[in-house]
Each structure stands twice: as structure tokens, then as C-alpha cells.
Design a protein around this motif. Sequence first.
Motif, PDB file in Angstrom:
ATOM      1  N   VAL A  65     -11.799 -42.656 -36.432  1.00 53.91           N
ATOM      2  CA  VAL A  65     -12.439 -43.727 -35.866  1.00 53.91           C
ATOM      3  C   VAL A  65     -11.766 -44.948 -36.486  1.00 53.91           C
ATOM      4  N   THR A  66     -11.094 -45.707 -35.903  1.00 52.92           N
ATOM      5  CA  THR A  66     -10.587 -46.915 -36.449  1.00 52.92           C
ATOM      6  C   THR A  66     -11.103 -48.359 -35.735  1.00 52.92           C
ATOM      7  N   PRO A  67     -10.528 -49.397 -36.217  1.00 55.87           N
ATOM      8  CA  PRO A  67     -11.241 -50.649 -35.606  1.00 55.87           C
ATOM      9  C   PRO A  67     -10.998 -50.927 -34.068  1.00 55.87           C
ATOM     10  N   ASP A  68     -10.078 -50.071 -33.897  1.00 57.23           N
ATOM     11  CA  ASP A  68      -9.252 -50.287 -32.279  1.00 57.23           C
ATOM     12  C   ASP A  68      -9.887 -49.042 -31.504  1.00 57.23           C
ATOM     13  N   SER A  69     -10.509 -48.342 -31.976  1.00 60.47           N
ATOM     14  CA  SER A  69     -11.054 -47.144 -31.144  1.00 60.47           C
ATOM     15  C   SER A  69     -11.862 -47.546 -29.872  1.00 60.47           C
ATOM     16  N   ALA A  70     -11.749 -46.971 -28.796  1.00 58.13           N
ATOM     17  CA  ALA A  70     -12.387 -47.031 -27.597  1.00 58.13           C
ATOM     18  C   ALA A  70     -12.944 -48.417 -27.513  1.00 58.13           C
ATOM     19  N   PRO A  71     -12.241 -49.629 -27.313  1.00 59.31           N
ATOM     20  CA  PRO A  71     -12.731 -50.660 -27.039  1.00 59.31           C
ATOM     21  C   PRO A  71     -13.644 -50.969 -26.063  1.00 59.31           C
ATOM     22  N   HIS A  72     -13.711 -50.161 -25.049  1.00 56.28           N
ATOM     23  CA  HIS A  72     -14.276 -50.123 -23.947  1.00 56.28           C
ATOM     24  C   HIS A  72     -15.917 -50.002 -24.076  1.00 56.28           C
ATOM     25  N   GLN A  73     -16.272 -49.028 -25.335  1.00 55.21           N
ATOM     26  CA  GLN A  73     -17.483 -48.690 -25.539  1.00 55.21           C
ATOM     27  C   GLN A  73     -18.509 -49.719 -26.299  1.00 55.21           C
ATOM     28  N   THR A  74     -19.539 -49.999 -25.554  1.00 54.52           N
ATOM     29  CA  THR A  74     -20.232 -51.161 -26.087  1.00 54.52           C
ATOM     30  C   THR A  74     -20.866 -50.521 -27.533  1.00 54.52           C
ATOM     31  N   TYR A  75     -21.563 -49.307 -27.315  1.00 52.68           N
ATOM     32  CA  TYR A  75     -22.239 -48.550 -28.575  1.00 52.68           C
ATOM     33  C   TYR A  75     -21.345 -47.501 -29.237  1.00 52.68           C
ATOM     34  N   PHE A  76     -20.869 -48.124 -30.328  1.00 54.25           N
ATOM     35  CA  PHE A  76     -19.847 -47.250 -31.031  1.00 54.25           C
ATOM     36  C   PHE A  76     -20.092 -47.618 -32.782  1.00 54.25           C
ATOM     37  N   PRO A  77     -21.305 -47.158 -33.247  1.00 51.74           N
ATOM     38  CA  PRO A  77     -21.385 -47.395 -34.681  1.00 51.74           C
ATOM     39  C   PRO A  77     -20.213 -47.282 -35.724  1.00 51.74           C
ATOM     40  N   GLU A  78     -19.627 -46.249 -35.302  1.00 50.01           N
ATOM     41  CA  GLU A  78     -18.440 -45.761 -36.314  1.00 50.01           C
ATOM     42  C   GLU A  78     -17.474 -46.751 -36.234  1.00 50.01           C
ATOM     43  N   ARG A  79     -16.971 -47.309 -35.214  1.00 50.06           N
ATOM     44  CA  ARG A  79     -16.059 -48.330 -34.838  1.00 50.06           C
ATOM     45  C   ARG A  79     -16.494 -49.716 -35.284  1.00 50.06           C
ATOM     46  N   THR A  80     -17.715 -50.019 -35.134  1.00 48.23           N
ATOM     47  CA  THR A  80     -18.078 -51.290 -35.802  1.00 48.23           C
ATOM     48  C   THR A  80     -18.357 -51.437 -37.252  1.00 48.23           C
ATOM     49  N   ALA A 121     -16.113 -49.550 -39.016  1.00 49.29           N
ATOM     50  CA  ALA A 121     -14.583 -49.944 -39.330  1.00 49.29           C
ATOM     51  C   ALA A 121     -13.967 -50.984 -39.276  1.00 49.29           C
ATOM     52  N   GLN A 122     -14.415 -51.785 -38.170  1.00 49.45           N
ATOM     53  CA  GLN A 122     -14.091 -53.361 -38.022  1.00 49.45           C
ATOM     54  C   GLN A 122     -14.557 -54.081 -39.255  1.00 49.45           C
ATOM     55  N   TRP A 123     -15.983 -53.914 -39.604  1.00 53.77           N
ATOM     56  CA  TRP A 123     -16.538 -54.520 -40.797  1.00 53.77           C
ATOM     57  C   TRP A 123     -15.607 -54.228 -42.150  1.00 53.77           C
ATOM     58  N   LEU A 124     -15.074 -53.040 -42.136  1.00 52.62           N
ATOM     59  CA  LEU A 124     -14.238 -52.663 -43.343  1.00 52.62           C
ATOM     60  C   LEU A 124     -12.945 -53.277 -43.350  1.00 52.62           C
ATOM     61  N   ALA A 125     -12.405 -53.429 -42.112  1.00 49.48           N
ATOM     62  CA  ALA A 125     -11.275 -54.134 -42.064  1.00 49.48           C
ATOM     63  C   ALA A 125     -11.200 -55.537 -42.279  1.00 49.48           C
ATOM     64  N   LEU A 126     -12.317 -56.399 -41.861  1.00 44.53           N
ATOM     65  CA  LEU A 126     -12.566 -57.642 -42.107  1.00 44.53           C
ATOM     66  C   LEU A 126     -12.624 -58.004 -43.649  1.00 44.53           C
ATOM     67  N   HIS A 127     -13.259 -56.993 -44.511  1.00 43.57           N
ATOM     68  CA  HIS A 127     -13.072 -57.087 -45.905  1.00 43.57           C
ATOM     69  C   HIS A 127     -11.887 -56.414 -46.676  1.00 43.57           C
ATOM     70  N   HIS A 128     -11.070 -56.140 -45.880  1.00 42.43           N
ATOM     71  CA  HIS A 128      -9.765 -55.281 -46.540  1.00 42.43           C
ATOM     72  C   HIS A 128     -10.087 -54.324 -47.152  1.00 42.43           C
ATOM     73  N   LEU A 129     -10.701 -53.424 -46.593  1.00 39.78           N
ATOM     74  CA  LEU A 129     -11.106 -52.111 -47.152  1.00 39.78           C
ATOM     75  C   LEU A 129     -10.474 -51.087 -46.385  1.00 39.78           C
ATOM     76  N   PRO A 130     -10.393 -49.765 -46.908  1.00 38.89           N
ATOM     77  CA  PRO A 130      -9.858 -48.639 -46.064  1.00 38.89           C
ATOM     78  C   PRO A 130     -10.731 -48.569 -44.824  1.00 38.89           C
ATOM     79  N   SER A 131     -10.266 -48.677 -43.480  1.00 41.09           N
ATOM     80  CA  SER A 131     -10.981 -48.810 -42.463  1.00 41.09           C
ATOM     81  C   SER A 131     -11.087 -47.675 -41.592  1.00 41.09           C
TER      82      SER A 131
END
Length: 319
Positions: free
Chosen positions: A73-88, A90-100
Motif C-alpha cells: 500500500v502506497t499513499p496513492d492506493s485506492a483513492p476512492h476508499q474512505t476507510y483505509f488505515p494503511e494508506r492513511t 502511508a500518506q502521513w509517512l510521505a508527508l514526513h519524507h519517510l519510506p511510505s
Amino acid sequence: MTALHLNPLFARLESAERVLVAGAGGGFDVYAGLPLALSLRHQGKEVHLANLAFSSIEGLPLDSWLAPDVAVVTPDSAPHQTYFPERTLAQWLALHHLPSTVHALARVGVQPLRAAYRALVEHYAIDAVVLVDGGTDILMRGDESGLGTPEEDLTSVAALAGLEVPERLVASIGFGVDTYHGVSHGLVLENIAALERDGAYLGAFSVPRATREGAAFLDAVAHARSRTPEFPSIVNGSIAAAVEGSFGDVQFTSRTRGSELFVNPLMGIYFVFELEGVARRCLYLDRIEDTHLIRQVGSRIEAFRDELPRQRPARRIPH
């Protein structure tokens, strides 16, 4: 034997180079492992994240799958899904320039979940796994009056108990939060004492908000709440409130309306165990060993409990 001034978990992981931090119980459990993962990265270790997924991962593209039942799962995975903790996350990690990348494990029985973990371990040459539970029901052995929600937690324990990895640990954080699911924390303490006698309890340590890992955890939980306001994590919200110094019946979501919460400083403490010891203490682990579906796990646990001559009654913590 380690020294008192050394952190018990990190002392055990000192020689590890590639660590998998995995959420045991699904949902936002992987967030409960975030302070550990960040600290290990700060120590120069290669860290990978995984979580037993409650989200719908079946429809992810074919190139998202590392192996059967393991989605990348990456920050761009399944953008249509509202509930997706793994993607959420990944998005936070990317915001902090960490492996996402966060790996989502299918909600399956012991045999396929073990195969999924084996694929992760082999792909990344993992030499240590830390299985994290947001809560304490992973420590229930099966004969207690209330087990919480053990299906996913103990499926994860059983899956990893059958793998050869140099170091396998269980970290539980959120002491008291499972009262919401009927767990007696007097019995949790009794079980921890038994694990100590077995030599499987490695000690405990807190996550202060004044540490960079504690501050990052609070930020990640706040980010997740802002991204998924309809599905806030009760567990991580409670832990975050405790880390911030809140106490008592702290209501931060309508999901707990009508329930009395007991946010307290013990919620911000990791209790650490050898995974093999937790597995040995579980009275029904052999019954779920050959399961392929998560619903089989639930029915096997229910059948085991129906056969018990008695259940251990809840133990009151004196006050």
C-alpha cells in the motif's frame, strides 16, 4: 540478561538489521507500533510496516501484491476508499519524507496468514518481528470471563509462532482500553505475572510526548482522525489522549457515546513479551492452527470456550 538502564525491547533488537513492525489486530493497530518503528529507524535499522487489514484490499491492482494475501500500500492506493488505515499511514509517512510503504495483510486464517508473513520475511530478509497490539486482549489465554476481540490478535500470534525468525516479540500498548470490550485488566495483570514466571515478560516502558517518537505518534493519530473523521480509532485516540496527559472519561468520538472511558497514564506504556511465551500461554492456539478463514478462528475459539468447565471471573484492581 540485560542491565536496568537499557530498554528491554531495544536491547533484544540491538543486533537486528531489518525489523518488521506489524499490527496484530487489524484496523489502526499498526499506528500503535509507530513509535517503535520510528525509534528503530532513528537507530539506523531498516524497518518495514505491516498490518492485518480491515480495509477492502481485494480490489487492489495486480501489481500491488507482493504475494498472495500481502498487498503493498502506497499513499496513492485506492483513492476512492474512505476507510483505509494503511494508506492513511502511508500518506502521513510521505508527508514526513519517510519510506511510505505499508503492507496490508488479508484478514484470513492461520495458514494463509503464516504464508503471507513468510513472504514478507523472505522478501526483505527480516531478522526480527515486533507484533504490536493496541490494547491488551492479545494477552488473554482463553479462559477469562471476557476476551475482547481475540480472533485477529491470536491468528497473528499463531501465524508468527510457526515461523523461524531470529527474534519475535509482542508489544502491547493501551492498558485499560479493552475495558470497552469487556476485558478484565485485573486478569491482564495476572497474565503478565504468569508470563514473568515463564521468563517471557521483558519489561515495560512509556512513550512520553516530549520524545520525537511520542510527538510524531500524536501527529500521526491527529492526521488519521482528520483524514477519516467517520472512523476514528478509539484505541489510538485513547493512547494519544493518555500520552498528552488527559485522564478519565475523555470522549473524543461519538463512537464511544454512552460508554465511560478510563484514559490513564498506563495507556502510554508498552509491555513487551517474547512471542513464543505468549503463544505457549494461549489455551486454544492448537485449535486454530489449521484454519484458513478468519471465521473458522472465531468458531474454534467459541467451541473451546463452550467446553470450559468454568471461566476465570474478572478480578477487580483494588482502589
